[in-house]
Design an enzyme around this catalytic site. Structure first.
Site, mmCIF file in Angstrom:
data_model
loop_
_atom_site.group_PDB
_atom_site.id
_atom_site.type_symbol
_atom_site.label_atom_id
_atom_site.label_comp_id
_atom_site.label_asym_id
_atom_site.label_seq_id
_atom_site.Cartn_x
_atom_site.Cartn_y
_atom_site.Cartn_z
ATOM 1 N N CYS A 114 5.100 8.394 -4.322
ATOM 2 C CA CYS A 114 4.182 7.504 -4.741
ATOM 3 C C CYS A 114 3.707 7.297 -6.326
ATOM 4 O O CYS A 114 3.442 6.689 -7.172
ATOM 5 C CB CYS A 114 3.058 7.186 -4.215
ATOM 6 S SG CYS A 114 1.909 8.333 -3.123
ATOM 7 N N GLU A 154 8.340 3.095 2.549
ATOM 8 C CA GLU A 154 6.745 2.840 2.122
ATOM 9 C C GLU A 154 6.361 3.306 0.957
ATOM 10 O O GLU A 154 7.057 4.569 0.257
ATOM 11 C CB GLU A 154 5.700 3.964 3.188
ATOM 12 C CG GLU A 154 4.774 3.671 3.308
ATOM 13 C CD GLU A 154 3.851 5.232 2.735
ATOM 14 O OE1 GLU A 154 2.550 5.070 2.779
ATOM 15 O OE2 GLU A 154 4.519 5.597 2.304
ATOM 16 N N ARG A 161 -6.509 1.499 3.720
ATOM 17 C CA ARG A 161 -5.426 1.775 2.848
ATOM 18 C C ARG A 161 -4.287 0.881 2.937
ATOM 19 O O ARG A 161 -3.661 -0.135 3.560
ATOM 20 C CB ARG A 161 -4.977 2.919 3.973
ATOM 21 C CG ARG A 161 -3.327 3.657 3.199
ATOM 22 C CD ARG A 161 -3.595 5.016 5.094
ATOM 23 N NE ARG A 161 -2.217 6.060 3.818
ATOM 24 C CZ ARG A 161 -2.341 7.331 2.881
ATOM 25 N NH1 ARG A 161 -3.488 7.359 2.673
ATOM 26 N NH2 ARG A 161 -1.716 7.783 2.817
ATOM 27 N N ARG A 204 -0.774 -0.260 2.229
ATOM 28 C CA ARG A 204 0.384 0.499 1.278
ATOM 29 C C ARG A 204 1.302 -1.046 1.512
ATOM 30 O O ARG A 204 1.588 -1.426 2.370
ATOM 31 C CB ARG A 204 0.990 1.394 2.324
ATOM 32 C CG ARG A 204 0.095 3.085 2.050
ATOM 33 C CD ARG A 204 0.767 3.298 0.475
ATOM 34 N NE ARG A 204 -0.310 4.328 -0.056
ATOM 35 C CZ ARG A 204 -1.004 4.966 -0.817
ATOM 36 N NH1 ARG A 204 -2.134 3.971 -0.294
ATOM 37 N NH2 ARG A 204 -2.016 6.092 -0.569
#
Length: 456
Positions: free
Chosen positions: A102, A140, A184, A186
């Site tokens: 990421c 992800e 969080r 994502r």
């Protein structure tokens, strides 16, 4: 109170222990790309999946992955090695999964996108999807991949996946909504091969009804019953509610955390001049600098040093020796050829090594990261609900008495939904880094459960 479903789910994650898949029925197969330490693998195996191969290049992550999974797997499972060198995958793959690196899409990674070698890994992912045609995939990444600054890159990824023969959709899921007290966000990209009937019937899972508080997850902290008082927002924010308040910061309640920063303000922001002996005059000087350092007329930065001349315009009868005293107290510093600024000028660094302290009754902790945080948790309840003395009482009762603790790697594991049996890296910092990079286990569990209804 937890719902019955949530209680069962939490117990599942605690109790599940991997066993040889030869003793249970395999419902589907999967390949674990960017395997890390196994955040995808745990929930997929809980749902009856069999891993046919895994790809990871980080040596320390591989050690943890193999220690937890490979000893009980059959010899047919393949260590695929470096993703960029994979040419063939096993036959009949149901799911291809992975947390694609990421960093190229995050601020911490300097937003280089496809210019970053890690960003180019998406091309290898797309190549494997196109060449091996799994029934479906789950990828992800950070929320930043979907933001306007990365629009062209994100659309290119989606278009290429669709061109490979897949119906593709995506959604941003928050770990908080699936039983974890962690804020969080994502993005999860789902693709279903168009050979699957009714492929477009897939829908993302709905948030669970309830989620635990921090004190229900993290050991070593206590909590008394707290009835939170409601306030007129004008009282808490003096008539101006900050636009930057997030999902977990209500406008009519006191914050559940305290931020340590000299460059921000608010009813739970603690400044260095709150923690050491300073005069009312010194506090006033600091507050004036705080309110003016971000004004564009003084510079283009998000916080500019201010010259003595500017400060004398802002502060009546300011003497240079007053600033020198604040320098000696390590509140101010001089920036060569620019002026005066605060010593504690980075939010991430906090003050005295503390960035935030969360209270036990908080719904969430901030996002865990691979680079680590300076976030702490109060080890006892703090029940004050008087907005006039809230901050001062916290400083006296929690901060000065050191009734707070840092997060351990095991705390990280709990906040990511990893079960108690999971063996972490021996080195504490290495374990935290790996868990900060990992995917939240319950999110993948519920997402995959929804997906399997379509592809099986």
């Amino acid at each position: 109170m937890k719902t019955h479903e949530n209680h069962q789910q939490l117990e599942l994650f605690k109790a599940f222990k991997p066993i040889s898949l030869t003793f249970c029925q395999t419902k589907f197969t999967f390949i674990d790309l960017f395997a890390g330490i196994g955040g995808f693998r745990i929930p997929l195996e809980q749902l009856g999946g069999k891993c046919l191969g895994y790809s990871e290049i980080d040596t320390e992550a591989i050690k943890v992955y193999q220690k937890n999974f490979i000893s009980y797997c059959n010899s047919e499972e393949i260590n695929l090695g470096d993703l960029t060198r994979i040419t063939n995958l096993p036959d009949k793959i149901d799911l291809l999964v992975g947390g694609v690196p990421c960093q190229p899409w995050s601020i911490a990674g300097k937003l280089k996108g496809f210019e970053d070698p890690r960003g180019k890994l998406w091309f290898d992912v797309i190549r494997l999807v196109k060449n091996h045609q799994p029934k479906a995939f789950i990828f992800e990444n950070v929320k930043g991949l979907t933001e306007p600054r990365n629009k062209v890159s994100f659309e290119s990824i989606i278009n290429q996946l669709e061109a490979s023969g897949y119906w593709v959709t995506y959604a941003i899921l928050n770990s908080y909504d699936f039983g974890l007290p962690q804020d969080r966000d994502r993005v999860f990209i789902i693709g279903i091969n168009k050979i699957i009937e009714n492929y477009a019937n897939f829908s993302f899972p709905k948030p669970l009804a309830n989620t635990p508080k921090l004190y229900q997850i993290i050991p070593g902290i206590s909590q008394q019953k707290l009835n939170k008082k409601k306030f007129d927002p004008d009282i808490l924010f003096e008539g101006k509610i900050p636009v930057s308040r997030g999902r977990f910061q209500k406008i009519d309640e006191l914050n559940d955390f305290f931020m340590f920063s000299d460059i921000r303000d608010g009813h739970t922001t603690i400044h260095s001049w709150d923690l050491i002996r300073t005069t009312e005059r010194e506090k006033k000087i600091c507050q004036i600098i705080l309110r003016n350092r971000r004004k564009k007329k003084y510079g283009d930065k998000d916080g500019n040093p201010l010259t003595l001349e500017i400060l004398r315009e802002l502060i009546t009868n300011l003497q240079e020796n007053e600033l020198e005293k604040l320098i000696k107290k390590k509140i101010l510093k001089t920036v060569k050829d620019q002026g005066y600024d605060f010593v504690n000028s980075k939010i991430s660094s906090g003050i005295n090594g503390v960035s935030k302290i969360f209270l036990p009754h908080s719904d969430v902790l901030a996002t865990l990261t691979a680079t680590g945080t300076r976030d702490y948790i109060a080890t006892q309840s703090f029940t004050c609900q008087d907005h006039k003395i809230y901050k001062e009482n916290f400083i006296q009762e929690i901060y000065f008495k050191k009734k707070y603790k840092p997060l351990s790697s095991r705390d990280y594991a709990k906040l990511q939904g990893f079960p108690d049996w999971f063996i972490l890296a021996d080195n504490e910092n290495t374990a935290k880094k790996q868990l900060g990079n990992a995917v939240s286990v319950p999110v993948v569990y519920h997402l995959t459960k929804s997906l399997l209804k379509t592809i099986l």
